[in-house]
Structures are given as structure tokens and as C-alpha cells.
Scaffold this active site. Structure first.
Site, PDB file in Angstrom:
ATOM      1  N   TYR A  92      12.691  32.167   1.788  1.00 13.17           N
ATOM      2  CA  TYR A  92      11.583  32.635   2.142  1.00 13.17           C
ATOM      3  C   TYR A  92      11.957  33.069   4.076  1.00 13.17           C
ATOM      4  CZ  TYR A  92      10.787  31.195  -2.555  1.00 13.17           C
ATOM      5  OH  TYR A  92       9.725  31.654  -3.723  1.00 13.17           O
TER       6      TYR A  92
ATOM      7  N   LYS B 270       0.943  -1.183  -0.180  1.00  6.19           N
ATOM      8  CA  LYS B 270      -0.321   0.317   0.492  1.00  6.19           C
ATOM      9  C   LYS B 270       0.676   0.907  -0.137  1.00  6.19           C
ATOM     10  CE  LYS B 270      -0.927   0.027   4.983  1.00  6.19           C
ATOM     11  NZ  LYS B 270      -1.389  -0.167   6.501  1.00  6.19           N
TER      12      LYS B 270
ATOM     13  N   ARG C  13     -10.123   1.132  15.486  1.00  5.71           N
ATOM     14  CA  ARG C  13     -10.119   2.691  14.497  1.00  5.71           C
ATOM     15  C   ARG C  13     -11.639   1.475  13.310  1.00  5.71           C
ATOM     16  NH1 ARG C  13      -4.474   2.759  10.596  1.00  5.71           N
ATOM     17  NH2 ARG C  13      -5.289   0.137  10.882  1.00  5.71           N
TER      18      ARG C  13
ATOM     19  N   MET D  29       9.969  24.830  -1.726  1.00  5.77           N
ATOM     20  CA  MET D  29       8.705  23.595  -2.973  1.00  5.77           C
ATOM     21  C   MET D  29       9.549  22.946  -3.756  1.00  5.77           C
ATOM     22  SD  MET D  29       6.081  24.228  -5.318  1.00  5.77           S
ATOM     23  CE  MET D  29       4.631  24.650  -4.719  1.00  5.77           C
TER      24      MET D  29
END
Length: 819
Positions: free
Chosen positions: A714, A486, A585, A763
Site C-alpha cells: 500500500y 490480566k 493513577r 491488515m
């Protein structure tokens, strides 16, 4: 043969069978009529399980150690029963070796065995017909298979021998029967199985107890000391070398240039020189071993120097890459011989995501076979393996074009192929490139490879297989194994991993969502696939692609029954029941079981319960073992209610990776292997055994000098206290590098030194501080690998390795490789 291996026939139906091929892996069958299958039992599997499959494919000869798995339908075969199949294989190979009087060289050591063997082959094959170990076949199984290759045409043999524990070398020595020995070096591999270095060296030296001459480096003090203490020098001759005076070859000077190394030595009072196209220390040591060997055999140094200058890289791995036009590229473009070709084609055939298979093959050099005989073998192999298209490159293979089918095309050179072939014709296919080094197939790879940015996640498929076999060794033979693939196989890939797991014969695959299972089916995966988080919207695809859903509530059960009704599904469809034993769950609670068993009873003609399972909340935490046992008791009680209610047997499974190790008494019928498969340990025991699977690397795009008080990135969050050197690296949060690593919380690694992330992760890139590191633009940058594992990155982010691995996006190129 029965007499040689110390066995007797329990069935003898075919007279006058001639054996030329020994088979230990049923998936690698080539010529059934001349094959004997040795049904080995190892920690990871039992060959007896595949006897019937091989019989149906035409194999008639078997060596076995038990009869319980031989089907009654097997009534036209020769079956030899022995006490130990591995021992029988070794006896047969030893007998075979005794019928040849050619000189044989044996190579052992911790590192460099394969390189030295392959380089000796390159150096000697222009004038000798040499038989050698395929790849790194140096084990208790590999050595007998290697020696079995000797035939009347061979003039010399070169074989590797490796051991992992005491008392293994005696057997290998008796099979190889070497005349000359090379001891490359000693390292830390398998230290845990020996008392100390001295014992390990002594065990390896057993290989050389009856040889004529041993070649080794006297600068390895541990080896030199044990050789002296062992008394071996009283029995054999040696050809030793050193960077100090006193040995037969005194290496006076080593001058490294950009792409080559000049080595100067004194031998028999003469100054000799060689030039090799390598600069690393390991290659220099390996080359000097080869130099000594050639001098010992009496070759003139001008011949040696000429051949040494032409030494080529020994490819130690096959790479799988994403190609243009939805193709998969298998790059083995560094060597070409008939044995390696067969191994590479096996990997090509595993690429079930493509129906079309193409082989791009160069001339096979230095095979020792007559050209027509060689390419007859190649053509037969291509035909046997159902390769759809062959592209032959080279004058020799072009001359033999008539041996291949009509769907083959030939070019005299790599340049001619690149110039005239329309690469747009490659589409949705698996392409294997198998070329000798001087054909420069890397130029073809450059055209075929999909262009992506330079950040690459390398996936070691051998490590996954090693880890799988480790967990298999912890299970009873009858216990099934579900491999979890998965979340893009924990970030490592989808069908690439599933293909390998299918080839390795796991019992089940587990995915999270229907789309993942659907993609695997489209890629040719036929294994049972359990979908662990299905939803109503995906039920139609689940049924269409024969996936098996987890059912965790009455609402879901009713919805799936409605979907089966829509599809007019008449036979029993396999589902898996999830129980909630304390995770809270998903899953049926105890109070749901009466209604569940009632509905399952009503619907028994439409659905069948394949398994009943639960999730443990804290199987990796010793402090929560009381709660884990509470969950297991609850699971057992709920299973009893279901068994009584539905009157049907089903598979039981509870344990994840950590549970497999910590709770062996609860393996039940199946276990679910997840993160451990991908090399991330949950226990201290696993830390010692698991192999690293993933390496994330990128490189330096630009280096800048930043003045004191200037800011970087940034929000100006990072300010230089003094003048700094900052490197910009093309990996950012869109690739999966978390912003939580910003401003020094995370480190990347440049030339084996930590470089803190400076400023905020962007990014598409980040900046690192390399003020105290010698580096240049283009240098490699490691995010995580074997030395700097993903667990370090997870710790810096205050999270778990699962999150780190699954976060790396698909725009990061995956490269899969086989050692």
C-alpha cells in the site's frame, strides 16, 4: 524402610504396610494404600504442607524432616523422621537397586540422553523386557524414582543421569550402578556452575568410573581429551566411533536424502550400512550411538538395520490446541506407554474449563507385560482418574474391551475410527490423544483441530513453571504469590495459563476486569481472584462469581456496598484497598484515610479487608530508587493508620516482578508476579535465569521476483533499488504485528536469517525481503522466539514488551505444550 533411610518412627500406627509407590507430588496420587509420601523441601515448595491433605485421601505412610507442620489430627499413620528427605529417597532407591542383578546402562551428556534412551528401547524391546527412565527423569529426584521401577520381570535397565553442578554425579552413580555407559556429547547447559568444560566433563565421567564399557564419539575432542587424562582407559573398555579412522566404528559416509539418511561404516574390517528416517545432525549422532550399542551387544547388522529403519520420532512435548465445537485437544500422538499415559492424563485432568474428559488411546506396544495385565492397569488408571469416555483404537485394546466401563467404544484401526465415528459428537470437552506412532493419530488431530490461519503463538508451559519456581525461590516460605493473568495472560491465553497456575498452587490470581475473572470461574478456576480495575456495571458479576474487587475510592466503596445490599449479602465480603503512594493513577490518598477507616468500621459486618497494596512507579529503574523508597515509606505510614483505624490484620503487598528481585526486604506478605512469569526480564539477573515462554511463527505464503523500480504494498512506500525476492507472510496488524515495523524498521527471521519488512504492514499480511536468503514457499518464519526475543521487536517499535505481547489478537492460534 525406616532402617534403610536412616530414620526413626515418630508415629507408628499401621503395621505390615507394603510400599510399592513413592510419591513426591501430592497432586499425582494414584494408590493411597500402597504409597509412601516423601515430603521434599525444594526452592519452589515444601511437601510437609500437604501431609494432612494426603492423609485425608488415604495415605498412611510419610517420610518427613520436620514435625512442625504435622497436624495433631494425624493420629493413625506411620511417620518416619529423617535428617534429609531427598537423601532418604535416594537411599531407599539405592537399596532397591542392589537387589537386582540385571545389566544396567547409564546415559549422560548435554543433549540427546532422552532420545538415545527411547531409541534403545525401541530397538531392544522386541526381544528384551526393559525398564527405563520415564520421560527425562535424570535429576537427583528423577533418578531414584526411575530406579525404583525395577522389578523381577525386567531383563535390562536404561537410565538417564544429568547434573547441573559439581559433586552430584556420585549419588546418581551409586543409585544406578551401571555396567555400560553412553556419553552422548557435551554442550553449554549449566556452564555457569562449573569452572570450565573440563570440570563439567570430568564430573559427568564419574558416572562411568566402575562400568565395564563406555560408548562415545571420539570426534568430541574435549570428551576424548578428558577421558585420556582421567586414566579411565586403564580401568574400563571403550567402544568409540568417529568420522575419522582409528576408532572401533569408522563412519565412512553419510548420505542425506529428502526423508532419510544412509550411514555407511567400517567395523571389524567389514562395511556395514544402516538407513534412518531422519536427516538432522542430532538424530544422526544419536542413531550412531545406538548402532554402536547394538553392535557391542552382539546383534547382527541386518537385525540392527531393519530396526533402525523403523525408528520413530520421540515426542518431547504434549501440545494443547483449540478444537472443534469448543473442545480442547491434548496431542500426545507419538508414543504410548503406561508411564507416559499417567503423565498425560494428569494434564487432561487439569483442563477445568471442561467437565467432560475423553481419552483416545491406541494399543500400547512393547510394554513387556502380558496383554491382559497391561490393560487391567490401563482400565484401573482410567477409572481412578474419572475419565468420562474411552475410545480405544487397535486390535489389542479392542480384545480387552470387557475391562473398561460401558462408556467405552473400540475400533480396530485409526482408519476405521475416522470412517465411522461422527466427529460432531465431540462437544465442549477435553480430549487427550495418546497413540503409538504407527497408528498415525495425527490424522485424527487434523479432524479435531479448529481450522485457523497458519500464524501460531506457541506457549511453553514448562517455561512458565520454571519462571514461577525461580521467583518462588526468592520468597520466604510464608510469603504469598499473586500471579497476574490480566490482558489474556499477557497475550498467552486465559484459562490455559490459569489452569496450570492453579495446579502449581499459586495463592492468588490477578485480572484487570470483571469479565476476565468471570471467564476463569466459568472455566473451573477456584483460586481467589482479585479484580484490579472493577467498575460499577460489573459488581453484580463480581459477587455472583465470588471475585475480589480492588477498591480505590470512596465512591467505589459506597457503590460496592450498595451492590452487596442488593444481593442481601450477609457475611463479610473480601475487598482489597488500593493506596496511591506516588503513581497518581488510582488509589486512596493520605487525606482519604480518615473517611475510609470510618466507613470500613461502620461496614465491618459486610466487608473484610483482604489486603492493602500500592503500585510502585519505577521499581525497575535504579536511578529512581530514591523515589521508590519514598513510596515505600509512605505506604508503611498509611498502613499503620489503617491498621490502627480498622483493628484488623490484612495482607500487605507492593512489589511487581522487578521489585521482587530488586527489593527483597519489601516482599511483605505477598508479591505480584507479572511479566517475568512470561519470560520477559526486568533485570540482568533475570536475563540469565528466565526461560522463553512464547514463540510466534508463521510461514511464507508466496514468493515473488520484483523488478528494479517496482513498488511493494500500500501507498507504494517501498521501492526496489534492484531486482529483489519478496516473500508474503500471513501476519498483519489485525494479528498484532504493528504498522510501526513497516518499511524496514522491523525484521522477521527466515532460516535463522533476518528478513526486513518491505513496505507497509497490511491488515492480514506483510512482505519481507528474502533476496539474500535461501527459502521456499511454506518455509517457517519466526516473529519472535528464544533466539530472537520479543524485546527486539519492542525495541524496533520503540515500546515495551507488555505492549507487544498483549497486542497479538485472539485470531492467532495458541498452541500450549509441555516438554
Amino acid at each position: 524402610m525406616a532402617s534403610i533411610v536412616g530414620g526413626h518412627f515418630i508415629m507408628k500406627k499401621c503395621d505390615d504396610e507394603f510400599i510399592s509407590h513413592l510419591l513426591i507430588d501430592s497432586r499425582r496420587l494414584r494408590e493411597p494404600e500402597n504409597t509412601a509420601f516423601f515430603a521434599l523441601k525444594t526452592e519452589s515448595g515444601d511437601g510437609h504442607k500437604y501431609i494432612n491433605e494426603l492423609f485425608e485421601k488415604g495415605v498412611k505412610n510419610f517420610v518427613v524432616s520436620e514435625t512442625s507442620l504435622i497436624p495433631p489430627s494425624l493420629n493413625a499413620a506411620n511417620i518416619i523422621l529423617v535428617e534429609n528427605v531427598l537423601s532418604a529417597l535416594q537411599k531407599l532407591s539405592k537399596y532397591h537397586r542392589e537387589h537386582f542383578q540385571i545389566p544396567v546402562t547409564a546415559i549422560t551428556g548435554s543433549n540427546g540422553k532422552t532420545i538415545v534412551k527411547e531409541w534403545l528401547f525401541q530397538l531392544l524391546s522386541p526381544c528384551k523386557k526393559i525398564v527405563r527412565s520415564p520421560k527425562s527423569y535424570n535429576s537427583q529426584i528423577g533418578v531414584p524414582l526411575s530406579v525404583w521401577q525395577i522389578n523381577d520381570a525386567d531383563q535390562m535397565g536404561i537410565f538417564e543421569a544429568g547434573i547441573s553442578e559439581p559433586n552430584e554425579m556420585d549419588v546418581l552413580k551409586s543409585i544406578i550402578k551401571p555396567d555400560i555407559g553412553i556419553f552422548t556429547n557435551i554442550g553449554h547447559a549449566h556452564d555457569e556452575n562449573f569452572l570450565n568444560y573440563s570440570q563439567k566433563i570430568g564430573e559427568k565421567l564419574k558416572l562411568f568410573s566402575d562400568i565395564k564399557t563406555l560408548i562415545y564419539c571420539a570426534d568430541h575432542k574435549d570428551i576424548q581429551e578428558i577421558i585420556i587424562k582421567s586414566g579411565l582407559l586403564n580401568k574400563i573398555d571403550t567402544f568409540s566411533w568417529s568420522r575419522k579412522k582409528g576408532e572401533k566404528l569408522f563412519v565412512k559416509n553419510i548420505l542425506k536424502y529428502k526423508r532419510n539418511t544412509l550411514i555407511e561404516a567400517l567395523y571389524n574390517n567389514k562395511v556395514l550400512k544402516i538407513n534412518i528416517p531422519f536427516t538432522d545432525e542430532a538424530s544422526i549422532e544419536n542413531a550412531i550411538h545406538c548402532w554402536c550399542y547394538m553392535l557391542f551387544l552382539g546383534y547382527k547388522n541386518d537385525v540392527i538395520a531393519s530396526r533402525m529403519s523403523q525408528l520413530s520420532t520421540v515426542a518431547m512435548r504434549l501440545e494443547l490446541k483449540e478444537g472443534i465445537n469448543n473442545c480442547t485437544i491434548i496431542n500426545d500422538a507419538y508414543n504410548a506407554d503406561i508411564n507416559a499415559l499417567s503423565i498425560a492424563i494428569d494434564l487432561l485432568k487439569q483442563q477445568r474449563q471442561h467437565t467432560k474428559k475423553t481419552l483416545i488411546l491406541s494399543d500400547i506396544l512393547q510394554s513387556g507385560l502380558h496383554e491382559s495385565n497391561l490393560y487391567e492397569k490401563v482400565a484401573a488408571l482410567v477409572s481412578e482418574k474419572n475419565i468420562d469416555r474411552l475410545i480405544g483404537i487397535g486390535k489389542a485394546v479392542s480384545r480387552q474391551a470387557h475391562l473398561f466401563n460401558n462408556n467405552s467404544i473400540f475400533f480396530e484401526s485409526t482408519a476405521a475410527f475416522i470412517q465411522s465415528y461422527p466427529f460432531s459428537e465431540f462437544n465442549d470437552e477435553a480430549i487427550l490423544l495418546k497413540g503409538a506412532r504407527n497408528f498415525e493419530f495425527e490424522k485424527i488431530v487434523a479432524f479435531l483441530e479448529q481450522k485457523t490461519h497458519t500464524t501460531v503463538l506457541e506457549i511453553n508451559l514448562n517455561a512458565i513453571l520454571h519462571n514461577l519456581n525461580y521467583y518462588k525461590s526468592k520468597l520466604a516460605p510464608e510469603t504469598k504469590l499473586m500471579a497476574m493473568v490480566k490482558a489474556f495472560s499477557y497475550g498467552t491465553g486465559s484459562f490455559e495459563i490459569a489452569n496450570m497456575l492453579q495446579f502449581a498452587r499459586v495463592d492468588y490470581l490477578g485480572v484487570a476486569f470483571t469479565d476476565e475473572g468471570k471467564a476463569l470461574r466459568k472455566a473451573g478456576i477456584t483460586l481467589p481472584i482479585m479484580v484490579m480495575s472493577p467498575d460499577e456495571a460489573g459488581f453484580d458479576d463480581i459477587i455472583k462469581y465470588k471475585l475480589e474487587p480492588e477498591i480505590y475510592s470512596m465512591r467505589m466503596l459506597h457503590m460496592f456496598l450498595e451492590a452487596l445490599k442488593r444481593h442481601a449479602f450477609a457475611s463479610q465480603y473480601i475487598i482489597h484497598i488500593k493506596l496511591d503512594t506516588g503513581m497518581h493513577r488510582l488509589g486512596f490518598a493520605e487525606e482519604d484515610l480518615h473517611e475510609l477507616t470510618e466507613q470500613l468500621g461502620i461496614s465491618h459486618e459486610v466487608i473484610s479487608v483482604g489486603s492493602v497494596f500500592t503500585h510502585l512507579a519505577a521499581s525497575d529503574l535504579p536511578q529512581e530508587d530514591a523515589f521508590t523508597h519514598q513510596q515505600l515509606e509512605k505506604y508503611n505510614a498509611m498502613c499503620r493508620i489503617l491498621e490502627k483505624g480498622i483493628k484488623q490484620k490484612f495482607i500487605k503487598h507492593v512489589l511487581n516482578t522487578a521489585g521482587i528481585i530488586r527489593f527483597p526486604q519489601y516482599h511483605y506478605d505477598m508479591v505480584r508476579l507479572g511479566l517475568g512469569l512470561y519470560g520477559v526480564p526486568s533485570t540482568t539477573e533475570e536475563e540469565k535465569v528466565l526461560e522463553n515462554v512464547s514463540t510466534l511463527r508463521t510461514n511464507i505464503s508466496q514468493i515473488k521476483k520484483v523488478k528494479a523500480n517496482d513498488t511493494v504494498g500500500y501507498k507504494r512506500s517501498a521501492k526496489a533499488d534492484s531486482e529483489m525476492r519478496i516473500a508474503t507472510v500471513p501476519v498483519g496488524y489485525a494479528d498484532g504485528l504493528s504498522r510501526a515495523l513497516s518499511n524496514g524498521k522491523g525484521k522477521l527471521y527466515v532460516n535463522n536469517q533476518p528478513a526486513p519488512i518491505f513496505g507497509n504492514v497490511c491488515m492480514d499480511m506483510c512482505m519481507i525481503d528474502i533476496s539474500n536468503i535461501e527459502a521456499k514457499e511454506g518455509d517457517d518464519v519466526v516473529v519472535f522466539d528464544k533466539k530472537y526475543p520479543v524485546t527486539l521487536l519492542a525495541k524496533a517499535m520503540n515500546t515495551i514488551p507488555y505492549e507487544v505481547l498483549t497486542a497479538f489478537s485472539r485470531r492467532v492460534k495458541r498452541v500450549y505444550y509441555h516438554e
